[in-house]
Design an enzyme around this catalytic site. Structure first.
Site, PDB file in Angstrom:
ATOM      1  N   CYS A 163     -15.874 -47.170   5.848  1.00  0.00           N
ATOM      2  CA  CYS A 163     -16.919 -46.192   6.135  1.00  0.00           C
ATOM      3  C   CYS A 163     -16.860 -45.998   7.638  1.00  0.00           C
ATOM      4  O   CYS A 163     -17.253 -46.895   8.392  1.00  0.00           O
ATOM      5  CB  CYS A 163     -18.302 -46.677   5.712  1.00  0.00           C
ATOM      6  SG  CYS A 163     -19.630 -45.589   6.280  1.00  0.00           S
ATOM      7  N   CYS A 166     -20.726 -45.597   9.304  1.00  0.00           N
ATOM      8  CA  CYS A 166     -21.670 -46.724   9.311  1.00  0.00           C
ATOM      9  C   CYS A 166     -21.136 -47.842   8.425  1.00  0.00           C
ATOM     10  O   CYS A 166     -20.247 -48.577   8.849  1.00  0.00           O
ATOM     11  CB  CYS A 166     -23.077 -46.288   8.935  1.00  0.00           C
ATOM     12  SG  CYS A 166     -23.225 -45.247   7.485  1.00  0.00           S
ATOM     13  N   SER A 167     -21.651 -47.967   7.217  1.00  0.00           N
ATOM     14  CA  SER A 167     -21.272 -49.124   6.410  1.00  0.00           C
ATOM     15  C   SER A 167     -21.468 -48.834   4.939  1.00  0.00           C
ATOM     16  O   SER A 167     -21.784 -49.731   4.175  1.00  0.00           O
ATOM     17  CB  SER A 167     -22.136 -50.315   6.819  1.00  0.00           C
ATOM     18  OG  SER A 167     -23.505 -49.915   6.761  1.00  0.00           O
ATOM     19  N   CYS A 168     -21.287 -47.582   4.517  1.00  0.00           N
ATOM     20  CA  CYS A 168     -21.452 -47.234   3.107  1.00  0.00           C
ATOM     21  C   CYS A 168     -20.457 -48.059   2.282  1.00  0.00           C
ATOM     22  O   CYS A 168     -19.297 -48.203   2.666  1.00  0.00           O
ATOM     23  CB  CYS A 168     -21.218 -45.744   2.900  1.00  0.00           C
ATOM     24  SG  CYS A 168     -22.405 -44.735   3.820  1.00  0.00           S
TER      25      CYS A 168
END
Lengths: 264, 100
Positions: A163, A166-168
């Site tokens: 991602c 961000c951090s999906c």
């Protein structure tokens, strides 16, 4: 697999700070200052209070009271207590979320999906055609897994998930992402130099294997279907699931053959 | 999973607020991405270990932007908690005194 219509790489026009990111990735031990300026001001205030308090005030001494939590912990405490007080969140519901992630949701779920696909060609076909509904057959849908796309590794294609912004991450099948997945360095470098990233994870791919990088978003999450390793023909679905690691479903590793030491 | 309890608390708060419709998960991801990008712009690329600091900053910002609380209230509440810790003897539960 032919990923018709969807371009796997760099759909978000990243990238800021990739050079610094890569440097940090090369030196993961280097600590960065995480605080915002604002937080530092608060922190300074807190120190001042503590300092004044510890020196000569006639009420209680340092050791008579409880340790004051860190500034960040107090900020969360403030958020939580204000929102609970306004009845915007129910404390029991918060506990349940944490309990679910600590005890029930994790890569063991994704591993069962993978093992099922290995033993059941019909499921595999459904999984690759419509990941969301096939994963739903095993009941591993939910928050941050509503729209799933499963991408299969083959002899000629290796898939990697990132991602960039961000951090999906597909929570219902993999749980919460590991620290490295959230690092600036991985997010930046996975798209630019995926082969180098894979090498850092100990996976040196031959040049004739195409690497496809999938950039997760808030709307769509990916899961890698790794290749079934050799030497597993006699294993049951449950035994196979034991071999499947989180890293193999993110695409930074392959599933190891049981004869070579099994999964990590 | 979570290194410290506040990380779990912050995680659950964001998930719950979004589930309850206070913000979409897309809006959440955008806010978090902005915090991460801002940190990188300040010359603080994260090795991932400070991720939840950014998470909390994003959460505070959305809570204020969506009118669920305001910055002054949060700041005051934070100080109240710090104060409660400073004045609660060992072994007793830390409780917030009402101070309206």
């Amino acid at each position: 697999m032919d990923e018709s219509g969807e371009r796997p790489v760099d759909r978000r026009g990243f990238i800021k700070g990739s050079a610094v990111g890569a440097a940090a990735f090369a030196a993961p031990g280097k600590m960065m200052n995480e605080r915002t300026d604002e937080a530092e001001v608060h922190d300074a205030d807190a120190h001042e209070h503590t300092h004044g308090h510890g020196h000569g005030h006639d009420h209680d001494h340092d050791h008579d009271h409880q340790d004051v939590p860190s500034d960040i912990a107090l900020r969360v405490r403030a958020l939580e207590s204000v929102l609970i007080e306004k009845e915007m969140v129910d404390p029991a519901a918060l506990d349940e979320i944490v309990d679910n992630f600590e005890n029930r949701i994790g890569p063991q779920n994704g591993a069962r999906v993978v093992a099922r696909a290995w033993v059941d060609p019909g499921f595999r076909d459904r999984l690759l055609a419509d990941g969301t509904s096939a994963i739903g057959e095993l009941d591993y849908l939910g928050g941050q897994g509503e729209h799933m796309k499963v991408v299969a590794n083959t002899d000629s294609v290796h898939n990697l998930i990132v991602c960039t912004l961000c951090s999906c991450y597909p929570w219902p099948t993999l749980g919460l992402p590991p620290v490295w997945y959230k690092s600036s360095a991985y997010r930046a470098k996975a798209v630019i130099e995926p082969r180098e990233v894979l090498r850092e994870f100990g996976l040196d791919l031959p040049e004739d294997i195409e690497v496809r990088v999938w950039d997760s978003t808030a709307e769509i999450r990916y899961l890698v279907l790794p290749q079934r390793p050799p030497g597993t023909a006699d294993m049951t679905e449950e035994e196979l699931a034991e071999l499947v690691t989180r890293d193999s479903m993110v695409g930074v590793a392959r599933v190891a053959s049981p004869s070579s030491g099994g999964g990590r | 999973m979570f290194d410290e309890p506040w990380q779990a608390q912050a995680f659950a708060l964001a998930v719950k607020l979004s589930e309850q419709g206070h913000f979409s998960w897309t809006a959440w991801a955008k806010a978090l991405a902005e915090e991460l990008a801002a940190a990188e712009a300040r010359g603080e690329p994260d090795d991932g270990s400070h991720y939840y600091h950014h998470w909390v900053s994003a959460l505070e910002r959305l809570v204020v932007e969506r009118g669920l609380s305001d910055a002054a209230v949060l700041e005051e509440r934070k100080e109240a908690w710090a104060d409660a810790y400073r004045h609660t003897p060992h072994g007793q539960p830390v409780e917030l005194k009402r101070r309206e």
